[in-house]
Design a protein around this motif. Structure first.
Motif, PDB file in Angstrom:
ATOM      1  N   ALA A  73       0.829  -1.200   0.000  1.00  0.00           N
ATOM      2  CA  ALA A  73       0.000   0.000   0.000  1.00  0.00           C
ATOM      3  C   ALA A  73       0.866   1.253   0.000  1.00  0.00           C
ATOM      4  CB  ALA A  73      -0.930  -0.009   1.218  1.00  0.00           C
ATOM      5  N   GLY A  74       1.872   1.292   0.870  1.00  0.00           N
ATOM      6  CA  GLY A  74       2.764   2.447   0.899  1.00  0.00           C
ATOM      7  C   GLY A  74       3.547   2.607  -0.392  1.00  0.00           C
ATOM      8  N   GLY A 125      -4.047   3.793  13.874  1.00  0.00           N
ATOM      9  CA  GLY A 125      -4.633   2.787  12.993  1.00  0.00           C
ATOM     10  C   GLY A 125      -3.743   2.449  11.805  1.00  0.00           C
ATOM     11  N   GLU A 126      -4.309   1.710  10.853  1.00  0.00           N
ATOM     12  CA  GLU A 126      -3.559   1.282   9.666  1.00  0.00           C
ATOM     13  C   GLU A 126      -3.091   2.466   8.826  1.00  0.00           C
ATOM     14  OE1 GLU A 126      -2.523  -1.871   8.443  1.00  0.00           O
ATOM     15  OE2 GLU A 126      -2.885  -2.219  10.554  1.00  0.00           O
ATOM     16  N   LEU A 127      -3.903   3.530   8.787  1.00  0.00           N
ATOM     17  CA  LEU A 127      -3.540   4.694   7.972  1.00  0.00           C
ATOM     18  C   LEU A 127      -2.205   5.272   8.408  1.00  0.00           C
ATOM     19  CD1 LEU A 127      -4.219   6.743   5.786  1.00  0.00           C
ATOM     20  CD2 LEU A 127      -5.486   8.054   7.510  1.00  0.00           C
ATOM     21  N   ALA A 128      -1.963   5.336   9.711  1.00  0.00           N
ATOM     22  CA  ALA A 128      -0.705   5.892  10.211  1.00  0.00           C
ATOM     23  C   ALA A 128       0.489   5.069   9.734  1.00  0.00           C
ATOM     24  CB  ALA A 128      -0.735   5.943  11.739  1.00  0.00           C
ATOM     25  N   VAL A 131       1.016   5.666   5.979  1.00  0.00           N
ATOM     26  CA  VAL A 131       1.566   6.996   5.701  1.00  0.00           C
ATOM     27  C   VAL A 131       3.079   7.000   5.908  1.00  0.00           C
ATOM     28  CG1 VAL A 131       1.679   9.360   6.601  1.00  0.00           C
ATOM     29  CG2 VAL A 131      -0.530   8.334   6.071  1.00  0.00           C
ATOM     30  N   ILE A 132       3.557   6.328   6.945  1.00  0.00           N
ATOM     31  CA  ILE A 132       5.001   6.261   7.177  1.00  0.00           C
ATOM     32  C   ILE A 132       5.696   5.537   6.027  1.00  0.00           C
ATOM     33  CG2 ILE A 132       6.779   5.279   8.690  1.00  0.00           C
ATOM     34  CD1 ILE A 132       4.815   5.750  11.021  1.00  0.00           C
ATOM     35  N   LEU A 133       5.109   4.437   5.567  1.00  0.00           N
ATOM     36  CA  LEU A 133       5.690   3.692   4.436  1.00  0.00           C
ATOM     37  C   LEU A 133       5.581   4.498   3.145  1.00  0.00           C
ATOM     38  CD1 LEU A 133       4.287   0.195   5.403  1.00  0.00           C
ATOM     39  CD2 LEU A 133       6.698   0.840   5.353  1.00  0.00           C
ATOM     40  N   ALA A 196      12.665  -1.709   4.477  1.00  0.00           N
ATOM     41  CA  ALA A 196      13.587  -1.247   5.511  1.00  0.00           C
ATOM     42  C   ALA A 196      12.881  -0.388   6.555  1.00  0.00           C
ATOM     43  CB  ALA A 196      14.727  -0.444   4.871  1.00  0.00           C
ATOM     44  N   THR A 197      11.761   0.228   6.171  1.00  0.00           N
ATOM     45  CA  THR A 197      11.019   1.110   7.075  1.00  0.00           C
ATOM     46  C   THR A 197       9.905   0.377   7.809  1.00  0.00           C
ATOM     47  OG1 THR A 197      11.449   2.852   5.431  1.00  0.00           O
ATOM     48  CG2 THR A 197       9.887   3.390   7.156  1.00  0.00           C
ATOM     49  N   LEU A 198       9.690  -0.885   7.463  1.00  0.00           N
ATOM     50  CA  LEU A 198       8.542  -1.618   7.998  1.00  0.00           C
ATOM     51  C   LEU A 198       8.527  -1.662   9.526  1.00  0.00           C
ATOM     52  CD1 LEU A 198       6.067  -3.498   7.558  1.00  0.00           C
ATOM     53  CD2 LEU A 198       7.686  -5.408   7.621  1.00  0.00           C
ATOM     54  N   VAL A 199       9.673  -1.969  10.135  1.00  0.00           N
ATOM     55  CA  VAL A 199       9.706  -2.092  11.596  1.00  0.00           C
ATOM     56  C   VAL A 199       9.345  -0.760  12.241  1.00  0.00           C
ATOM     57  CG1 VAL A 199      11.156  -2.623  13.591  1.00  0.00           C
ATOM     58  CG2 VAL A 199      11.397  -3.960  11.494  1.00  0.00           C
ATOM     59  N   ALA A 200       9.841   0.350  11.667  1.00  0.00           N
ATOM     60  CA  ALA A 200       9.493   1.676  12.193  1.00  0.00           C
ATOM     61  C   ALA A 200       8.004   1.928  12.058  1.00  0.00           C
ATOM     62  CB  ALA A 200      10.286   2.754  11.459  1.00  0.00           C
ATOM     63  N   ALA A 201       7.424   1.567  10.912  1.00  0.00           N
ATOM     64  CA  ALA A 201       5.998   1.791  10.698  1.00  0.00           C
ATOM     65  C   ALA A 201       5.161   0.985  11.678  1.00  0.00           C
ATOM     66  CB  ALA A 201       5.616   1.428   9.261  1.00  0.00           C
ATOM     67  N   GLU A 202       5.609  -0.218  11.992  1.00  0.00           N
ATOM     68  CA  GLU A 202       4.833  -1.068  12.882  1.00  0.00           C
ATOM     69  C   GLU A 202       5.107  -0.779  14.360  1.00  0.00           C
ATOM     70  OE1 GLU A 202       3.869  -4.754   9.870  1.00  0.00           O
ATOM     71  OE2 GLU A 202       5.386  -5.084  11.414  1.00  0.00           O
TER      72      GLU A 202
END
Length: 260
Positions: A73-74, A125-128, A131-133, A196-202
């Motif tokens: 999605a991102g 939520g999921e949107l946040a 948005v980071i991704l 690479a950003t996944l852990v930060a997003a989660e």
């Protein structure tokens, strides 16, 4: 014309698998050598056992699916925004002069630094998470896009104008086809940055996902699960990158490439 790659499918599979076999052997040798505390370095077999346990009992496939869904999605939203903006920046010099400092400013900011603001404005939520991704994917892709356009030789544009082509025709029939390889490169770069950003997003209150699994395991010093999460992220990213490379080879088969 570039020479065709030597070897058949088995040869190509070998050169994909062989480095990982060497890595696993090195990992195992490091474990049995006694150079590291066994409590700080799980063995490959222990991680494999954790993989099976989580696959059959703890919903590992669901974690992988949730992470994959967020990254895609991102990535897609980032590319949808990056491609037209990259064209705009590359085509119009005044726009490039205005936007370039802003892009270089924001792309230097790590997405994890934006998490507090994202939570304040968008909640947990999921949107946040998306948005980071999106943020990470967009700035990675837009740089590749407009730098690619900048590298296109102006000779093609001058020849097209000499033949009477309008700016719109030049853009549509010269710039767009020649930018397709850069679009695909931007997609691959954005994909890597997204994973690479996944852990930060989660970090944003995720209950499921590979990043959430790693964070939960770190709270209990569960190194086996941490290793498993890292391996799953790398494996998914690798599989998607290989698929994109195959698609790229078909779409830009007209391009001559040096065979290294």
């Amino acid at each position: 014309m570039a020479s065709k790659s030597r070897g058949g499918p088995l040869n190509r599979i070998f050169w994909v698998v062989f480095p990982f076999v060497c890595l696993i052997i090195f990992w195992w040798l490091l474990r049995v050598s006694g150079l590291m505390n066994p409590g700080l370095l799980p063995s490959p077999l222990e991680v494999l056992q954790t993989f099976w346990n989580r696959l059959t009992q703890a919903g590992l496939l669901l974690d992988m699916a949730m992470s994959l869904q967020r990254v895609l999605a991102g990535l897609l939203l980032g590319m949808v925004a990056a491609v037209p903006i990259g064209f705009l920046i590359g085509w119009y010099r005044p726009v490039r002069r205005f936007v370039d400092p802003l892009i270089n400013f924001f792309r230097a900011l790590p997405p994890i630094a934006l998490i507090p603001l994202v939570i304040v404005y968008l909640g947990i939520g999921e949107l946040a998470k998306i948005v980071i991704l999106f943020y990470a994917s967009f700035f990675a892709a837009v740089i590749v896009m407009y730098e690619g356009m900048m590298q296109i030789s102006p000779v093609y544009i001058r020849v097209a104008r000499t033949l009477g082509a309008t700016d719109f025709e030049i853009f549509l029939k010269v710039m767009v086809p020649m930018t397709v390889p850069h679009m695909l490169t931007a997609l691959r770069v954005a994909l890597g940055v997204g994973w690479a950003t996944l852990v930060a997003a989660e970090l944003v209150a995720a209950q499921r996902g590979l990043g959430a699994m790693i964070q939960n395991a770190s709270a209990f010093f569960d190194l086996r699960t941490i290793y498993l999460g890292i391996i799953c992220i790398g494996a998914l990213a690798l599989l998607m990158d290989v698929a994109l490379r195959k698609i790229s080879e078909r779409l830009v088969s007209w391009q001559d490439k040096a065979d290294s």
